[in-house]
Design an enzyme around this catalytic site. Structure first.
Site, PDB file in Angstrom:
ATOM      1  N   ARG A  50       0.764  -1.186   0.026  1.00  0.00           N
ATOM      2  CA  ARG A  50       0.270   0.028   0.002  1.00  0.00           C
ATOM      3  C   ARG A  50       0.940   1.187  -0.001  1.00  0.00           C
ATOM      4  O   ARG A  50       2.013   1.252   0.682  1.00  0.00           O
ATOM      5  CB  ARG A  50      -0.955  -0.030   1.210  1.00  0.00           C
ATOM      6  CG  ARG A  50      -1.798  -1.152   1.292  1.00  0.00           C
ATOM      7  CD  ARG A  50      -3.260  -0.623   0.047  1.00  0.00           C
ATOM      8  NE  ARG A  50      -4.327  -1.363   0.279  1.00  0.00           N
ATOM      9  CZ  ARG A  50      -4.458  -2.435  -0.385  1.00  0.00           C
ATOM     10  NH1 ARG A  50      -3.470  -2.902  -1.387  1.00  0.00           N
ATOM     11  NH2 ARG A  50      -5.666  -3.325  -0.615  1.00  0.00           N
TER      12      ARG A  50
ATOM     13  N   GLU B  10      -3.215   8.225  -4.023  1.00  0.00           N
ATOM     14  CA  GLU B  10      -3.479   7.318  -5.104  1.00  0.00           C
ATOM     15  C   GLU B  10      -5.113   7.766  -5.213  1.00  0.00           C
ATOM     16  O   GLU B  10      -5.928   7.841  -4.455  1.00  0.00           O
ATOM     17  CB  GLU B  10      -3.544   5.732  -4.426  1.00  0.00           C
ATOM     18  CG  GLU B  10      -3.610   4.715  -5.520  1.00  0.00           C
ATOM     19  CD  GLU B  10      -3.311   3.519  -5.173  1.00  0.00           C
ATOM     20  OE1 GLU B  10      -4.326   2.674  -5.072  1.00  0.00           O
ATOM     21  OE2 GLU B  10      -2.221   3.305  -4.329  1.00  0.00           O
TER      22      GLU B  10
ATOM     23  N   HIS C 145      -2.239   0.579  -9.644  1.00  0.00           N
ATOM     24  CA  HIS C 145      -2.821  -0.457  -8.636  1.00  0.00           C
ATOM     25  C   HIS C 145      -3.394  -1.731  -9.306  1.00  0.00           C
ATOM     26  O   HIS C 145      -4.566  -1.786  -9.138  1.00  0.00           O
ATOM     27  CB  HIS C 145      -3.835   0.209  -7.455  1.00  0.00           C
ATOM     28  CG  HIS C 145      -4.014  -0.506  -6.283  1.00  0.00           C
ATOM     29  ND1 HIS C 145      -4.177   0.229  -4.970  1.00  0.00           N
ATOM     30  CD2 HIS C 145      -4.086  -1.895  -6.145  1.00  0.00           C
ATOM     31  CE1 HIS C 145      -4.312  -0.709  -3.997  1.00  0.00           C
ATOM     32  NE2 HIS C 145      -4.168  -1.757  -4.688  1.00  0.00           N
TER      33      HIS C 145
HETATM   34  N1  LIG Z   1      -1.018  -4.263  -5.354  1.00  0.00           N
HETATM   35  C1  LIG Z   1      -1.883  -5.204  -5.244  1.00  0.00           C
HETATM   36  O1  LIG Z   1      -2.926  -5.038  -5.933  1.00  0.00           O
HETATM   37  C2  LIG Z   1      -2.215  -5.882  -4.073  1.00  0.00           C
HETATM   38  C3  LIG Z   1      -2.843  -7.017  -3.838  1.00  0.00           C
HETATM   39  C4  LIG Z   1      -2.889  -7.898  -2.873  1.00  0.00           C
HETATM   40  C5  LIG Z   1      -2.557  -7.459  -1.531  1.00  0.00           C
HETATM   41  N2  LIG Z   1      -1.930  -6.308  -1.511  1.00  0.00           N
HETATM   42  C6  LIG Z   1      -1.358  -5.856  -0.401  1.00  0.00           C
HETATM   43  O2  LIG Z   1      -0.387  -6.825   0.218  1.00  0.00           O
HETATM   44  C7  LIG Z   1      -0.534  -6.972   1.713  1.00  0.00           C
HETATM   45  C8  LIG Z   1       0.120  -8.192   2.079  1.00  0.00           C
HETATM   46  O3  LIG Z   1      -0.932  -9.196   1.701  1.00  0.00           O
HETATM   47  P1  LIG Z   1      -0.790 -10.835   2.071  1.00  0.00           P
HETATM   48  O4  LIG Z   1      -2.025 -11.452   1.977  1.00  0.00           O
HETATM   49  O5  LIG Z   1       0.488 -11.452   1.799  1.00  0.00           O
HETATM   50  O6  LIG Z   1      -0.864 -10.599   3.838  1.00  0.00           O
HETATM   51  P2  LIG Z   1      -0.543 -11.543   4.965  1.00  0.00           P
HETATM   52  O7  LIG Z   1      -0.604 -13.035   4.395  1.00  0.00           O
HETATM   53  O8  LIG Z   1      -1.279 -11.139   6.092  1.00  0.00           O
HETATM   54  O9  LIG Z   1       1.010 -11.340   5.354  1.00  0.00           O
HETATM   55  C9  LIG Z   1       1.475 -10.031   5.896  1.00  0.00           C
HETATM   56  C10 LIG Z   1       2.718 -10.203   6.192  1.00  0.00           C
HETATM   57  O10 LIG Z   1       3.229  -8.898   6.626  1.00  0.00           O
HETATM   58  C11 LIG Z   1       4.105  -9.144   8.039  1.00  0.00           C
HETATM   59  N3  LIG Z   1       4.252  -7.919   8.647  1.00  0.00           N
HETATM   60  C12 LIG Z   1       3.357  -7.416   9.556  1.00  0.00           C
HETATM   61  N4  LIG Z   1       3.581  -6.233  10.143  1.00  0.00           N
HETATM   62  C13 LIG Z   1       4.706  -6.127   9.803  1.00  0.00           C
HETATM   63  C14 LIG Z   1       5.892  -5.185   9.723  1.00  0.00           C
HETATM   64  N5  LIG Z   1       5.592  -4.091  10.727  1.00  0.00           N
HETATM   65  N6  LIG Z   1       7.047  -5.241   9.442  1.00  0.00           N
HETATM   66  C15 LIG Z   1       7.362  -6.227   8.486  1.00  0.00           C
HETATM   67  N7  LIG Z   1       6.339  -7.365   8.149  1.00  0.00           N
HETATM   68  C16 LIG Z   1       5.165  -7.220   8.813  1.00  0.00           C
HETATM   69  C17 LIG Z   1       3.211 -10.400   8.643  1.00  0.00           C
HETATM   70  O11 LIG Z   1       4.199 -10.767   9.571  1.00  0.00           O
HETATM   71  P3  LIG Z   1       3.391 -12.246  10.398  1.00  0.00           P
HETATM   72  O12 LIG Z   1       3.746 -13.353   9.334  1.00  0.00           O
HETATM   73  O13 LIG Z   1       4.524 -12.244  11.692  1.00  0.00           O
HETATM   74  O14 LIG Z   1       2.261 -11.750  11.026  1.00  0.00           O
HETATM   75  C18 LIG Z   1       2.860 -11.333   7.479  1.00  0.00           C
HETATM   76  O15 LIG Z   1       4.185 -11.962   7.060  1.00  0.00           O
HETATM   77  C19 LIG Z   1      -1.971  -6.824   1.752  1.00  0.00           C
HETATM   78  O16 LIG Z   1      -2.121  -6.240   3.290  1.00  0.00           O
HETATM   79  C20 LIG Z   1      -2.262  -5.717   0.846  1.00  0.00           C
HETATM   80  O17 LIG Z   1      -2.419  -4.306   1.322  1.00  0.00           O
HETATM   81  C21 LIG Z   1      -1.633  -5.309  -2.652  1.00  0.00           C
END
Ligand SMILES: NC(=O)c1ccc[n+]([C@@H]2O[C@H](COP(=O)([O-])OP(=O)(O)OC[C@H]3O[C@@H](n4cnc5c(N)ncnc54)[C@H](OP(=O)(O)O)[C@@H]3O)[C@@H](O)[C@H]2O)c1
Length: 308
Positions: free
Chosen positions: A224, A252, A271
């Site tokens: 994000r 954005e 995005h």
């Molecule tokens: N560009 C796009 O179109 C698009 C599409 C989909 C998603 N996204 C974004 O991608 C993000 C991640 O998605 P996901 O499905 O992979 O989420 P997820 O499975 O919940 O994984 C998030 C990861 O971030 C880690 N994390 C949390 N706080 C942190 C910090 N302060 N510093 C470093 N790492 C931290 C978590 O650690 P733990 O494992 O220890 O909990 C987890 O490993 C979403 O929240 C969304 O905003 C963007």
């Protein structure tokens, strides 16, 4: 007396089609886009906000007194969560967009390092402009946010001969805690942001973070825009010390005339990471599964209870 079918609001016709034939459901296509809501809002139990929820679409939830489930079509839910009324649970689409978003990360990283932006501009001008470029093989890649998408990125990078380091909120085998980021940043050629929006992550990529990145390193933001302090990034990239590829920005949409548009070592997409037919189909199937779970009293998946 027969109990009434549960009213489910979905934002598009394809999502409604995915719910076709679901026993006990009454499905309406409605994406609130203004202050006026149809009277049936009062009966909505299961609400799927639009993929890019505008303020009216999230404010509408506060006028759904029977609301029990809010199911986003996205993994991120920062815009939706503050408006979920008490008594309703929020579920995200974690896992649904892994393939599309991880593919964007790999594609954008390759495009930046192999300078496809430069070659595309030369092609448009009809010029055969040979030049030597850098290469992904041999690079050190740091995944900041080793969750569902971060792991999908690692699987896709498996054949690229890179060295991968991983950072998450909590430490585990092979994954460093966020407290070790300052030591890991100077070693990384590519830093990939895939952490969610939380109070800890907003603005985490600030001048100090960027200053610890290696000269010539690439920042990849597929998470994000608000994770990055845009002015701090502009300063480093304008100086030519770092490059960036970003699917998300703050603000954005990025407005016309914003300094990021003009920087040659920045690649921006609007995005689109999860905007693919694979993501759309997977999301539609996931909504159907979740609605079925709700209607048959089974536990819902991806219920958001903590920070994310
Ligand atoms: N560009 C796009 O179109 C698009 C599409 C989909 C998603 N996204 C974004 O991608 C993000 C991640 O998605 P996901 O499905 O992979 O989420 P997820 O499975 O919940 O994984 C998030 C990861 O971030 C880690 N994390 C949390 N706080 C942190 C910090 N302060 N510093 C470093 N790492 C931290 C978590 O650690 P733990 O494992 O220890 O909990 C987890 O490993 C979403 O929240 C969304 O905003 C963007």
């Amino acid at each position: 007396m027969l109990s009434e079918a549960a009213l489910i609001w979905v934002p598009t016709e394809p999502v409604a089609q995915a719910l076709a034939g679901l026993a006990g459901a009454r499905v309406q296509v409605h994406a609130p886009d203004g202050p006026d809501l149809p009277p049936s809002a009062a009966d909505v139990e299961f609400y799927v906000p639009p993929f890019f929820p505008r303020p009216d679409a999230v404010a509408a939830m506060e006028r759904m007194p029977k609301l029990k489930v809010v199911q986003t079509l996205t993994a991120g839910f920062d815009k939706v969560r503050p408006h979920v009324p008490a008594g309703a649970v929020l579920c995200n689409a974690r896992g649904v967009h892994d393939a599309s978003t991880a593919e964007w990360v790999v594609g954008a990283t390759l495009a930046a390092i192999r300078q496809f932006r430069y070659f595309a501009a030369e092609q448009a001008a009809g010029r055969w402009s040979y030049r030597f470029t850098d290469c992904v093989a041999g690079k050190s890649v740091l995944i900041v946010g080793y969750g569902s998408i971060g792991q999908a990125v690692e699987r896709r990078l498996a054949g690229f001969e890179v060295h991968i380091r991983r950072v998450a909120r909590t430490a585990r085998a092979g994954v460093s805690p966020v407290s070790e980021l300052p030591d890991l940043l100077p070693e990384a050629d590519v830093v990939i942001l895939l952490a969610p929006v939380t109070t800890q992550t907003v603005g985490m990529v600030d001048a100090a973070f960027l200053a610890r990145m290696k000269d010539g390193a690439l920042l990849v933001n597929a998470a994000r825009g608000v994770l990055v302090k845009t002015d701090d990034l502009v300063a480093e990239v304008a100086a030519g010390r770092l490059s960036a590829v970003m699917d998300v920005t703050d603000p954005e949409p990025l407005p016309p005339g914003h300094p990021l548009w003009a920087l040659p070592n920045v690649l921006i997409t609007p995005h689109v990471g999860a905007s693919t037919p694979v993501s759309a189909r997977t999301a539609e199937q996931f909504v159907r599964d979740q609605a079925e779970r709700y209607l048959t009293g089974q536990p819902l998946l991806n219920v958001i209870t903590g920070d994310y």
